[in-house]
Design a protein around this motif. Structure first.
Motif, PDB file in Angstrom:
ATOM      1  N   PRO A   5      74.387  16.270 -52.499  1.00  0.00           N
ATOM      2  CA  PRO A   5      74.790  17.695 -51.681  1.00  0.00           C
ATOM      3  C   PRO A   5      75.054  17.675 -50.482  1.00  0.00           C
ATOM      4  O   PRO A   5      76.012  18.573 -50.215  1.00  0.00           O
ATOM      5  CB  PRO A   5      73.354  18.555 -52.145  1.00  0.00           C
ATOM      6  CG  PRO A   5      72.403  17.523 -52.721  1.00  0.00           C
ATOM      7  CD  PRO A   5      72.778  16.409 -52.810  1.00  0.00           C
ATOM      8  N   ASP A   6      74.610  16.864 -49.605  1.00  0.00           N
ATOM      9  CA  ASP A   6      74.970  16.734 -48.259  1.00  0.00           C
ATOM     10  C   ASP A   6      76.473  16.659 -48.128  1.00  0.00           C
ATOM     11  O   ASP A   6      77.086  17.228 -47.295  1.00  0.00           O
ATOM     12  CB  ASP A   6      74.312  15.572 -47.458  1.00  0.00           C
ATOM     13  CG  ASP A   6      72.789  16.006 -47.219  1.00  0.00           C
ATOM     14  OD1 ASP A   6      72.422  17.318 -47.608  1.00  0.00           O
ATOM     15  OD2 ASP A   6      72.142  15.163 -46.696  1.00  0.00           O
ATOM     16  N   ALA A   7      77.099  15.762 -48.921  1.00  0.00           N
ATOM     17  CA  ALA A   7      78.500  15.561 -48.722  1.00  0.00           C
ATOM     18  C   ALA A   7      79.264  16.915 -48.860  1.00  0.00           C
ATOM     19  O   ALA A   7      80.192  17.186 -48.316  1.00  0.00           O
ATOM     20  CB  ALA A   7      79.161  14.580 -49.896  1.00  0.00           C
ATOM     21  N   GLY A   8      78.946  17.586 -50.243  1.00  0.00           N
ATOM     22  CA  GLY A   8      79.690  18.875 -50.630  1.00  0.00           C
ATOM     23  C   GLY A   8      79.471  19.973 -49.267  1.00  0.00           C
ATOM     24  O   GLY A   8      80.383  20.480 -48.916  1.00  0.00           O
ATOM     25  N   ARG A   9      78.139  20.061 -48.615  1.00  0.00           N
ATOM     26  CA  ARG A   9      78.163  20.643 -47.450  1.00  0.00           C
ATOM     27  C   ARG A   9      78.795  20.472 -46.238  1.00  0.00           C
ATOM     28  O   ARG A   9      79.460  21.206 -45.567  1.00  0.00           O
ATOM     29  CB  ARG A   9      76.574  20.907 -47.149  1.00  0.00           C
ATOM     30  CG  ARG A   9      75.697  21.928 -47.742  1.00  0.00           C
ATOM     31  CD  ARG A   9      74.388  22.250 -47.123  1.00  0.00           C
ATOM     32  NE  ARG A   9      73.248  20.727 -47.226  1.00  0.00           N
ATOM     33  CZ  ARG A   9      72.813  20.867 -48.447  1.00  0.00           C
ATOM     34  NH1 ARG A   9      72.873  21.523 -49.336  1.00  0.00           N
ATOM     35  NH2 ARG A   9      71.829  19.765 -48.646  1.00  0.00           N
ATOM     36  N   SER A  10      78.882  18.971 -46.168  1.00  0.00           N
ATOM     37  CA  SER A  10      79.597  18.673 -44.880  1.00  0.00           C
ATOM     38  C   SER A  10      80.959  18.915 -45.036  1.00  0.00           C
ATOM     39  O   SER A  10      81.728  19.168 -43.939  1.00  0.00           O
ATOM     40  CB  SER A  10      79.467  17.311 -44.788  1.00  0.00           C
ATOM     41  OG  SER A  10      80.091  16.384 -45.589  1.00  0.00           O
TER      42      SER A  10
END
Ligand SMILES: [Zn+2]
Ligand SMILES: [Zn+2]
Length: 474
Positions: free
Chosen positions: A132-137
């Motif tokens: 999910p961090d990738a989506g947020r970034s």
């Protein structure tokens, strides 16, 4: 043999060194054997030694040929591609998941791009459910999202939802990124693609406005005309079937809509309220396509029935029949005789009210489909099978599509509607049909493009597809 050695530069030096070593080894070996076995066998042994040495020379030449670069290639470029595939390449990043339908449909496209553009385009997939961090970034709002980065790493474009291979490649081109550099030469017909278009009518439509059906643009037979009263004036339709198509794709509140509609008495030409008429429902002898004649009274309908056959239906029965068969993409009422036949991978049979709507069933259902559609000029059958949002097979392979377009008041070209789309078995048939229909405007596209145009639609756009807003005259 040695004269043909292709070694050059540094490789020649290394080759010569190895060669010298091998020959020296052979000589030493042979000398050792000779000392043991006596001088009588020396000449035979020397012959063997020469053969061994020559074999070693051949082996070195072959090794050098296989290991060294082939003439004309740049060794440093090849090494850079292997060790640093990302350096200086445009990058396509797809943020999705392994479970959402459009994400899954992206997967084979990404694989193909990865293979076909290896060394020219970096293709990456990130599962934002697992990461999910990738989506947020990347601050994405829905999946799948594709982000286009140029070779310097700068974001140039992003797209949300399914994005077909054709559209991805077209977007790179539009962004000025040349992915074809170093690509194997394509066959001319494959790269040229369909080219025919006609955006201005070849002949002006000189029919009086009230003789043209508001929905299908066909001629209005005065004996079957239907009128819909609206705040902006009367809308004229060619017959009850076009009324039902309109009704099936209205977005406005349909309560009491029937009260605004009148049909023509087939016998005397007078207008009759839609819900009060008696309908003689028959079928065309050759095609089986339904025919509908409206009458103010049952007596006149009965008289016509005795002359031409058919069944007399009350309004509500006619409505039920007319609305029973729908387009699997846009929900319009459709006659199977006019429609493309569509079968989904899980065996559901449905219809496409036009060739392009038929392709849209793949987008709406997320399933692979098989489409059977007739050439608009000759009636020859065209069969398209899709797999994961792309055309998997096309029969005949020469088939093309006509994308009917018309100029909107703002000057932009928009779809001319379902009645103006079609497939053809080849380019010639399409051009002949265009000659025979000089008022049609649009362009020839590939069947792949017809599918891609639908696959890129969002679920919201699919829901609104082919719908008619507030009923009003053009
Ligand atoms: Zn019509
Ligand atoms: Zn449709």
């Amino acid at each position: 043999m040695l004269a043909q050695c292709p070694c050059s530069g540094g490789n020649a030096g290394a080759g010569a060194l190895v060669l010298f070593g091998l020959v020296a080894c052979a000589v030493w070996l042979v000398y050792g054997i000779a000392r043991k076995d006596g001088v009588s066998r020396m000449s035979k042994i020397w012959k063997i030694a020469i053969v061994v040495a020559l074999a070693a020379v051949v082996a070195v030449v072959i090794i050098n040929k296989q290991m060294g670069p082939s003439p004309g290639t740049d060794a440093t470029e090849g090494a850079a591609q292997v060790s640093q595939p990302a350096a200086g390449l445009p990058r396509l990043l797809d943020l999705g998941s392994v479970s959402c339908i459009p994400c899954k449909m992206m997967a084979p496209i990404l694989e193909e791009l990865k293979k076909e553009y290896a060394g020219r385009l970096q293709v990456e997939f990130v599962d934002v459910m697992a990461n999910p961090d990738a989506g947020r970034s990347y601050q994405i709002s829905l999946i799948p999202t594709q982000i286009f980065f140029d070779a310097s790493g700068k974001e140039r474009f992003r797209h949300e939802g399914f994005f077909s291979k054709e559209d991805i490649l077209a977007k790179w081109k539009e962004l000025g990124v040349d992915l074809s550099a170093g690509a194997p030469a394509q066959a001319p017909q494959a790269s040229a693609g369909p080219t025919f278009s006609r955006l201005e009518p070849a002949k002006a439509d000189d029919r009086p406005k009230d003789a043209i059906c508001h929905l299908c643009d066909g001629d209005i037979d005065p004996k079957t005309a239907v009128t819909v009263k609206t705040a902006k004036g009367d809308v004229r339709l060619c017959g009850p079937h076009c009324y039902f198509i309109m009704y099936s794709c209205l977005t406005e509140d349909k309560t009491d809509f029937e009260k605004k509609v009148s049909v023509t008495d087939w016998a005397d030409g007078k207008m009759v309220p839609l819900t009060e008429a008696a309908y003689l429902y028959g079928a065309d002898e050759k095609t089986g396509r339904p025919t509908i004649k409206a009458f103010a009274g049952r007596e006149a309908a009965e008289k016509e029935r005795q002359a031409s056959g058919g069944n007399i239906l009350a309004w509500n029965v006619l409505q039920e029949k007319e609305l029973a068969t729908r387009c699997g993409f846009c929900d319009r009422a459709v006659y199977p005789q006019d429609a493309a036949r569509v079968v989904t991978a899980d065996g559901v049979h449905t219809w496409g009210c036009c060739s392009h709507c038929a392709m849209g069933v793949a987008a709406r259902t997320g399933k692979d489909i098989e489409v059977h559609e007739r050439d608009r000029l000759t009636g020859e059958m065209i069969v398209v099978k899709t797999a994961s949002g792309s055309v998997a097979s096309l029969e005949p392979k020469t088939a093309v599509a006509w994308f009917g377009l018309r100029k909107a008041p703002d000057g932009k070209f928009v779809s001319a509607g379902c009645f103006h789309q079609g497939f053809f078995v080849n380019e010639d048939n399409l051009k002949k049909w265009a000659d025979e229909n000089p008022t049609e405007t649009g362009k020839m596209i590939s069947i792949d493009q017809a599918l891609a145009d639908k696959m890129k639609l969002t679920p919201q756009q699919i829901q609104k597809a082919c719908k008619i807003g507030e009923c009003a005259p053009k």
